[in-house]
Motif scaffolding. Structure first.
Motif, mmCIF file in Angstrom:
data_model
loop_
_atom_site.group_PDB
_atom_site.id
_atom_site.type_symbol
_atom_site.label_atom_id
_atom_site.label_comp_id
_atom_site.label_asym_id
_atom_site.label_seq_id
_atom_site.Cartn_x
_atom_site.Cartn_y
_atom_site.Cartn_z
ATOM 1 N N ARG A 149 44.674 37.944 39.554
ATOM 2 C CA ARG A 149 43.782 37.217 39.356
ATOM 3 C C ARG A 149 43.314 36.200 40.778
ATOM 4 N NH1 ARG A 149 45.649 33.122 34.799
ATOM 5 N NH2 ARG A 149 46.472 31.872 36.731
ATOM 6 N N ARG B 141 28.903 30.909 39.220
ATOM 7 C CA ARG B 141 30.328 31.216 39.528
ATOM 8 C C ARG B 141 30.873 30.906 38.295
ATOM 9 N NH1 ARG B 141 33.298 29.291 43.701
ATOM 10 N NH2 ARG B 141 31.810 30.709 44.846
ATOM 11 N N TYR B 142 31.717 32.542 38.091
ATOM 12 C CA TYR B 142 32.492 32.670 36.693
ATOM 13 C C TYR B 142 33.632 33.667 37.340
ATOM 14 C CZ TYR B 142 30.514 37.251 35.984
ATOM 15 O OH TYR B 142 30.338 38.731 36.312
ATOM 16 N N ASN B 143 34.391 33.719 36.423
ATOM 17 C CA ASN B 143 35.608 34.494 36.555
ATOM 18 C C ASN B 143 35.489 35.881 35.814
ATOM 19 O OD1 ASN B 143 37.313 33.078 38.086
ATOM 20 N ND2 ASN B 143 38.342 32.090 36.423
ATOM 21 N N VAL C 272 33.169 29.885 30.964
ATOM 22 C CA VAL C 272 31.765 29.171 31.302
ATOM 23 C C VAL C 272 31.571 29.672 32.702
ATOM 24 C CG1 VAL C 272 31.459 26.799 31.768
ATOM 25 C CG2 VAL C 272 32.899 27.320 30.157
ATOM 26 N N PHE D 182 29.621 28.727 35.800
ATOM 27 C CA PHE D 182 29.346 27.429 36.477
ATOM 28 C C PHE D 182 28.239 27.456 37.422
ATOM 29 C CE2 PHE D 182 34.090 26.860 35.146
ATOM 30 C CZ PHE D 182 33.775 25.753 34.821
HETATM 31 C C1 LIG Z 1 38.962 31.066 37.096
HETATM 32 O O1 LIG Z 1 40.075 30.980 36.679
HETATM 33 C C2 LIG Z 1 41.261 30.183 37.208
HETATM 34 C C3 LIG Z 1 42.806 30.301 36.653
HETATM 35 O O2 LIG Z 1 42.737 30.589 35.421
HETATM 36 C C4 LIG Z 1 40.853 28.707 36.880
HETATM 37 O O3 LIG Z 1 41.567 27.874 37.776
HETATM 38 C C5 LIG Z 1 39.427 28.788 37.662
HETATM 39 O O4 LIG Z 1 39.039 27.365 37.198
HETATM 40 C C6 LIG Z 1 38.399 29.804 36.835
HETATM 41 N N1 LIG Z 1 37.387 29.564 37.661
HETATM 42 C C7 LIG Z 1 36.252 29.693 36.791
HETATM 43 C C8 LIG Z 1 34.662 29.651 37.628
HETATM 44 O O5 LIG Z 1 36.033 29.693 35.605
#
Ligand SMILES: *[C@@H]1O[C@H](CO)[C@@H](O)[C@H](O)[C@H]1NC(C)=O
Ligand SMILES: *[C@@H]1O[C@H](CO)[C@@H](O)[C@H](O)[C@H]1NC(C)=O
Length: 362
Positions: free
Chosen positions: A161, A218-220, A282, A284
């Motif tokens: 991650r 931006r996202y994960n 989410v 962003f």
């Molecule tokens: C992505 O995941 C990390 C760890 O869980 C978190 O701290 C971060 O806020 C997340 N970023 C987004 C853009 O969602």
């Protein structure tokens, strides 16, 4: 551990080493028996809950003022060493020097490679991976970086991650040729078949990016190809870059996913994954909805015409007012003159002297 246990462990390791890379490198495809709906069977992460690409519904995004503009590091200082352009059977990829990097994220990221995704039907028929409000772009460029502050190399980072940071650049078609993309497109004919590589002149990688690096989503998420590791901090730029229809056609029709020696030649087309569910994630935005609201050309025209009409109207009104004031002044003077004339006449009548006051008039 006894020798049988060791033997079994070795066998397991061997089978992993042989099976997984084979599946990764050659077997999977975008459609058909090993198509994207089957990926999760062979690559479990592809069935995960934080997959990419996604659709960005702009009204659902959350404005995050801490998202500062990204700073490409060394993108324009490409040096003299040539780049390697590679057809890996899934995409055209350029390996990037490790000293190229990305600032503006919580860690420093080093560049690894960039590659493209495209369609097959020409303009407006899809080919991009991420969509915005359900709308597809014609193609998409990905610039891949790994977290070089936390991990020693790409292979160590790609499973973690926060291990990777990928820039997503949506590509649309228009009338004008984008010379920056010719640095890649001009050499595709040298890597028509899978596994072919060619050295190409190094070029300014930043010239492929949109001008506005401050407005992005931006996202994960994940790699958009197997093994789909959920290790990517995604940045999808709001501004799209434009290439010509001829450039898109080149991208869509020159490459094969099959090797030169294969009997059946398959064009490398539609190498994009469909959007994946957000699942409570989410997205962003680095900019707020109001400032991010893009005006259509119709709206711009309306505003320009409106402003012009306003200016003309104001000019007419000002002219009218000025004219009225100028008109009134002589009238007043005339009236005064008449008054004075009357006064003097009456005075003259009384004093019998002819209009002395009129001589003082300028
Ligand atoms: C992505 O995941 C990390 C760890 O869980 C978190 O701290 C971060 O806020 C997340 N970023 C987004 C853009 O969602
Ligand atoms: C990447 O780093 C890991 C951990 O240090 C190491 O074991 C591995 O050999 C490295 N891989 C490459 C390709 O350099």
């Amino acid at each position: 551990m006894d020798s049988l246990g060791l033997f079994i462990l070795l066998m397991l390791l061997c089978s992993q080493w042989t099976a997984v890379p084979a599946a990764e490198e050659t077997t999977w495809t975008y459609t058909g028996l090993m198509g994207q709906s089957e990926w999760p069977q062979y690559f479990p992460d592809c069935g995960g809950t934080s997959q990419s690409p996604v659709d960005v519904a702009t009204t659902q995004t959350k404005y995050d003022p801490s998202l500062i503009p990204l700073t490409p590091l060394g993108y324009s200082q490409h040096g003299n060493r040539p780049f390697t352009l590679y057809n890996n059977g899934h995409t055209a990829m350029i390996e990037l020097p490790e000293w190229m990097g990305l600032g503006g994220l919580p860690w420093l990221f080093s560049a690894v490679q960039m590659h493209l995704h495209w369609g097959s039907g020409g303009p407006s028929h899809g080919g991009g991976e991420h969509t915005i409000n359900g709308l597809s772009a014609d193609a998409e460029l990905h610039v891949v970086h790994y977290n070089s502050e936390l991990y020693p190399n790409m292979s160590a980072a790609m499973t973690q991650r926060d291990g990777l940071a990928v820039l997503g650049i949506l590509i649309v078609t228009g009338e004008e040729t984008n010379p920056a993309f010719n640095n890649i497109l001009n050499y595709l004919s040298r890597i028509r078949h899978a596994d072919q590589k060619v050295l190409i002149p190094a070029f300014d990688v930043q010239s492929l990016l949109p001008k506005d690096l401050g407005r992005y989503y931006r996202y994960n998420g994940s790699l958009t190809t197997p093994p789909c590791y959920q290790s990517v901090i995604w940045t999808l730029f709001h501004e799209r870059v434009q290439i010509s229809k001829a450039q898109l056609l080149k991208m869509e029709t020159i490459l094969y996913s099959s090797k030169a020696e294969d009997r059946d030649q398959m064009l490398l087309q539609d190498n994009y994954r469909v959007t994946q569910p957000l699942n409570h994630r989410v997205v962003f935005a680095s900019f707020s909805a109001e400032s991010g609201k893009e005006l259509s050309s119709g709206e711009v025209t309306a505003i320009v015409i409106g402003v012009m009409c306003g200016c003309v109207g104001l000019a007419v009104i000002i002219r009218f007012i000025v004219k009225t004031i100028r008109m009134k002044e002589p009238e007043k003077v005339k009236e005064q003159k008449q008054d004075m004339a009357l006064n003097s006449t009456s005075a003259a009548e009384r004093e019998k002297s002819p209009l002395p006051s009129l001589q003082t008039e300028p």
